[in-house]
Motif scaffolding. Sequence first.
Motif, PDB file in Angstrom:
ATOM      1  N   VAL A   1       8.160   3.429   1.974  1.00 56.41           N
ATOM      2  CA  VAL A   1       8.641   3.678   0.504  1.00 56.41           C
ATOM      3  C   VAL A   1       8.401   5.010   0.118  1.00 56.41           C
ATOM      4  N   LYS A   2       7.310   5.916   0.551  1.00 58.45           N
ATOM      5  CA  LYS A   2       6.956   7.299  -0.071  1.00 58.45           C
ATOM      6  C   LYS A   2       7.975   8.098   0.776  1.00 58.45           C
ATOM      7  N   ASN A   3       7.964   7.560   1.974  1.00 56.95           N
ATOM      8  CA  ASN A   3       8.913   8.900   2.757  1.00 56.95           C
ATOM      9  C   ASN A   3      10.433   8.658   2.201  1.00 56.95           C
ATOM     10  N   LEU A   4      10.857   7.331   1.942  1.00 60.99           N
ATOM     11  CA  LEU A   4      12.093   7.221   1.525  1.00 60.99           C
ATOM     12  C   LEU A   4      12.421   7.923   0.100  1.00 60.99           C
ATOM     13  N   TYR A   5      11.276   7.879  -0.742  1.00 70.02           N
ATOM     14  CA  TYR A   5      11.358   8.562  -2.031  1.00 70.02           C
ATOM     15  C   TYR A   5      11.700  10.024  -1.740  1.00 70.02           C
ATOM     16  N   THR A   6      10.975  10.387  -0.847  1.00 64.77           N
ATOM     17  CA  THR A   6      10.927  12.022  -0.621  1.00 64.77           C
ATOM     18  C   THR A   6      12.303  12.456  -0.121  1.00 64.77           C
TER      19      THR A   6
ATOM     20  N   ALA B   1      18.665   1.827   5.613  1.00 62.35           N
ATOM     21  CA  ALA B   1      17.893   1.412   6.807  1.00 62.35           C
ATOM     22  C   ALA B   1      16.521   0.870   6.596  1.00 62.35           C
ATOM     23  N   ALA B   2      15.935   1.746   5.435  1.00 59.81           N
ATOM     24  CA  ALA B   2      14.590   1.636   5.149  1.00 59.81           C
ATOM     25  C   ALA B   2      14.387   0.113   4.477  1.00 59.81           C
ATOM     26  N   ILE B   3      15.137  -0.354   3.745  1.00 57.60           N
ATOM     27  CA  ILE B   3      15.465  -1.664   3.139  1.00 57.60           C
ATOM     28  C   ILE B   3      15.507  -2.670   4.232  1.00 57.60           C
ATOM     29  N   ARG B   4      16.528  -2.600   4.951  1.00 49.68           N
ATOM     30  CA  ARG B   4      16.780  -3.381   6.264  1.00 49.68           C
ATOM     31  C   ARG B   4      15.630  -3.867   7.119  1.00 49.68           C
ATOM     32  N   HIS B   5      15.036  -2.664   7.591  1.00 51.08           N
ATOM     33  CA  HIS B   5      13.929  -2.708   8.554  1.00 51.08           C
ATOM     34  C   HIS B   5      12.578  -3.157   7.737  1.00 51.08           C
ATOM     35  N   PHE B   6      12.393  -2.513   6.365  1.00 51.23           N
ATOM     36  CA  PHE B   6      10.983  -2.529   5.897  1.00 51.23           C
ATOM     37  C   PHE B   6      10.799  -3.132   4.469  1.00 51.23           C
ATOM     38  N   ARG B   7      11.761  -4.198   4.449  1.00 46.03           N
ATOM     39  CA  ARG B   7      11.942  -4.728   3.355  1.00 46.03           C
ATOM     40  C   ARG B   7      10.487  -5.524   2.611  1.00 46.03           C
ATOM     41  N   PRO B   8       9.837  -5.930   3.664  1.00 52.97           N
ATOM     42  CA  PRO B   8       8.115  -6.536   3.048  1.00 52.97           C
ATOM     43  C   PRO B   8       7.576  -5.359   2.343  1.00 52.97           C
ATOM     44  N   GLU B   9       7.544  -4.362   3.105  1.00 53.19           N
ATOM     45  CA  GLU B   9       6.898  -3.157   2.463  1.00 53.19           C
ATOM     46  C   GLU B   9       7.130  -2.825   0.846  1.00 53.19           C
ATOM     47  N   PHE B  10       8.459  -2.719   0.822  1.00 53.04           N
ATOM     48  CA  PHE B  10       8.939  -2.454  -0.661  1.00 53.04           C
ATOM     49  C   PHE B  10       8.666  -3.785  -1.766  1.00 53.04           C
ATOM     50  N   GLU B  11       8.648  -5.032  -0.895  1.00 47.18           N
ATOM     51  CA  GLU B  11       8.216  -6.149  -1.871  1.00 47.18           C
ATOM     52  C   GLU B  11       6.609  -5.906  -2.165  1.00 47.18           C
ATOM     53  N   ALA B  12       5.841  -5.467  -1.132  1.00 49.47           N
ATOM     54  CA  ALA B  12       4.371  -5.312  -1.273  1.00 49.47           C
ATOM     55  C   ALA B  12       4.095  -4.354  -2.693  1.00 49.47           C
ATOM     56  N   TYR B  13       5.098  -3.175  -2.538  1.00 52.11           N
ATOM     57  CA  TYR B  13       4.752  -2.223  -3.805  1.00 52.11           C
ATOM     58  C   TYR B  13       5.002  -2.810  -5.091  1.00 52.11           C
ATOM     59  N   VAL B  14       5.992  -3.646  -5.016  1.00 56.58           N
ATOM     60  CA  VAL B  14       6.408  -4.300  -6.251  1.00 56.58           C
ATOM     61  C   VAL B  14       5.233  -5.357  -6.625  1.00 56.58           C
ATOM     62  N   THR B  15       4.807  -6.208  -5.770  1.00 52.29           N
ATOM     63  CA  THR B  15       4.068  -7.280  -6.124  1.00 52.29           C
ATOM     64  C   THR B  15       2.558  -7.033  -5.964  1.00 52.29           C
ATOM     65  N   ASN B  16       2.180  -6.058  -5.033  1.00 54.10           N
ATOM     66  CA  ASN B  16       0.665  -5.730  -5.198  1.00 54.10           C
ATOM     67  C   ASN B  16       0.432  -4.268  -5.356  1.00 54.10           C
ATOM     68  N   PRO B  17       0.316  -3.881  -6.730  1.00 55.60           N
ATOM     69  CA  PRO B  17       0.026  -2.706  -7.082  1.00 55.60           C
ATOM     70  C   PRO B  17      -1.133  -1.772  -6.422  1.00 55.60           C
ATOM     71  N   GLU B  18      -1.945  -2.605  -5.768  1.00 57.75           N
ATOM     72  CA  GLU B  18      -3.331  -2.053  -5.043  1.00 57.75           C
ATOM     73  C   GLU B  18      -2.720  -0.950  -4.093  1.00 57.75           C
ATOM     74  N   SER B  19      -1.411  -1.536  -3.484  1.00 57.52           N
ATOM     75  CA  SER B  19      -0.999  -0.677  -2.237  1.00 57.52           C
ATOM     76  C   SER B  19      -0.777   0.843  -2.537  1.00 57.52           C
ATOM     77  N   ILE B  20      -0.694   1.069  -3.834  1.00 56.65           N
ATOM     78  CA  ILE B  20       0.072   2.292  -4.475  1.00 56.65           C
ATOM     79  C   ILE B  20      -0.980   3.255  -4.951  1.00 56.65           C
TER      80      ILE B  20
END
Lengths: 445, 347
Positions: free
Chosen positions: A340-345, A413-432
């Motif tokens: 997610v951070k990489n994509l943001y960059t 591509a990031a959403i297609r292959h790593f969607r669970p990671e995006f969801e984790a950022y949304v549902t689990n703020p600890e990961s940020i």
Amino acid sequence: MSRKLLLKNDHIPGIAALKTYKENGGYTAMEKALKTMSPEALLEEVKTSGLRGRGGAGFPTGMKWSFLAKPEGVPRYLVVNADESEPGTFKDRYLMERIPHLLIEGMVISSFSLGANSAYIYVRGEYFYVSRILEQAIEEAYASGLLGKNILGTGYDLDIYVQIGAGAYICGEETALLESLEGKRGNPRIKPPFPAIAGLYGCPTVVNNVETIAAIVPIIEMGGAEYAKIGIGRSTGTKLISASGHINKPGVYEIEMGLPVEEFIYSEEYCGGIKGGRKMKAVVAGGSSVPILPTELILKTAAGEPRLMSYESLGDGGFITGTMLGSGGFIVMDEDTSIVKNLYTFSRFYHHESCGQCSPCREGTGWMEKILHKILEGKGTLKDIDLLWDIQSKIEGKTICPLGEAAAWPVAAAIRHFRPEFEAYVTNPESIKDVKHYYRLNPTV
Amino acid sequence: MVKLTIDDIPVEVPKGTTILQAARLIGGDVTPPAMCYYSKLKTSGGYCRTCIVKVEQGSEKDPRPIPKPVASCRTEVAEGMVVRNITSPENLEARAGVVELLLVNHPLDCPVCDQAGECHLQDLAYENGKEETRYEFERREFEPIDIGDKIKLHMNRCIMCFRCVKVADQITDGRCHGVINRGDAAEISTYIEKAIDNDFSGNVIDVCPVGALTDRTFRFKSRVWYTKPVDAHRDCSKCCGKVRLWNQGEEVLRVTARKDQWGEVMDNEDGSTAWICNDCRFDKKHIKDWTVEGPSEINRHSVISANHYDTLRNIKADTLRMLGGKPHGEKVDLGIGALDPNNQHKQ
């Protein structure tokens, strides 16, 4: 040991100087081309070689050259794209600063084949020192009669000019590059007409990447048919790969097309494996705009075949399970990397670099960046992930130039292959936890 | 001549015509909207992407489809081309996406914008947009600036169509006006806010599809739908002198060039474009300055026509709003169209 064509003399000290370059067989291909071959024969050799554009799109070079319009009394131009602005790509810089004469020799042969008497090298602003190296090499070539009027007594004239850009990503797009070269604002032109019909100053122009033009030298040296034997299928010859990221040996490598990706990443000859013995998570195989692939898909295709470094193999599976060879900017990410951070960059980059000419890219890139920032801040919702997906689909294919796609593909591509990671950022703020870092990077938000 | 079909309607046009021009010959719904293309300005078009269409068959010779949507204003027709505009749901969806993106940074300040009622972005959003925005961040902001004493630039409202830049390049003397900065920070600007100072600079107001460039002599005087447009002329040494006056009673509130059904300045009899000079536009504000020819022909779908048609004369605007289900301040032309039994999509 892989065969080297472009970097074969890279290890020789002082190869940047004309004298050393000539002692090691330099300018023999040019002499052969100018003295014994016709422009048409040269074009045939390039076609036979199967050489494809090394800038990213992989368009067959011989075909591009054959599209060049040749009206009477109108000058033609060769423009070398040395803007190399794709993040993760640094092979042209390496080639130009190490062996500048290889590019110049390739330019003379190519210009002769195209019938151009003026050729330009458009160097990105950040490569200012490279322009000095090129200018020095050009000066040497003029002094030795390898450039200018009546080259090697063949009656062929060629002048090469170096022009420095001002550091805009968009100026790597060929028509924006031409606008910039003409002294205008670097906005892509609306095509058609293509540069082969109306390019620099409205005249027929061929725009090629540095590596493409450099590859002309070995092609003429060994013959197109011989060159075509190297590589695999329609991906012929060798390719420079800029390897970076979490690998033990980042750098520029020349590989034969068809090298297995796994060998490239893990063998000692190339990247030497992942740093610290960690696991690999994902790879961006061809510069920041091509789709990112997770480990399982970069090492093997969806069908289970080993993935090879070639246009076809990396493209296998389309964008659903494949990617592109692109410019060869090979970015490896280990298991600790946040996609997610990489994509943001990446998104921040494309927002910053959008030229602002056409609506979808101008407005959409900023919007995507803002949503990603919101997600990184821990304020995102699941809806935002769908919104991101929707915005990228509204940009892709709707723009004047490929920057729109370049901005949309990484998001998709990031959403297609790593969607669970995006969801984790949304549902689990600890990961940020360490998101603060990004405030510093982007003070404007 | 080249034959092609647009939304299954066959049309025959000279070689070199663009898809958009061919669609305008057919007219009506199949004509894609154009925000940046302006037939009277060279090299205009291609930027806004609202006129995108799907080319299902490239030509008779090469029947492959064009993989991406094309800008119809900058794509030439080919023999046997099959174009889809409103018959392709995919294309309409793509256009709605462009409209949404165009509105992302637009302030939506129609209630205080002089362009409201004759704004192409309003029409576009009304016809192709979505009901609500999904954008929740701050919009880009610029301070309004005066470029000269007659023209106001509201950069916030600008959609970067480049029309005014082309006017400055092509019909005024000397280049005085261009684009600075990049991406969504790009803005139209004169060189360090230098005034635009030449006889034809006022035409940038007429070509602006939104309320980014407005007439300071008309600023906040009236909503356009409370003014009555009449065509008039005078002997002018600088321009053709053929204008449209926007009156309230005997008072001339505003002078503009005459525009056709596509919102473009009309042609003179000799084929030249009827641009008007700044004297006519800004200084001749007395009805005595002009020879009035009669009421202007206004598209009856337009909100401007609301007060000028017999069938509607007795219907109060508020009733119309109610019937159209539109809150106060929004366009009411849907109501008018629905009420008019003779409405056959006449342009």
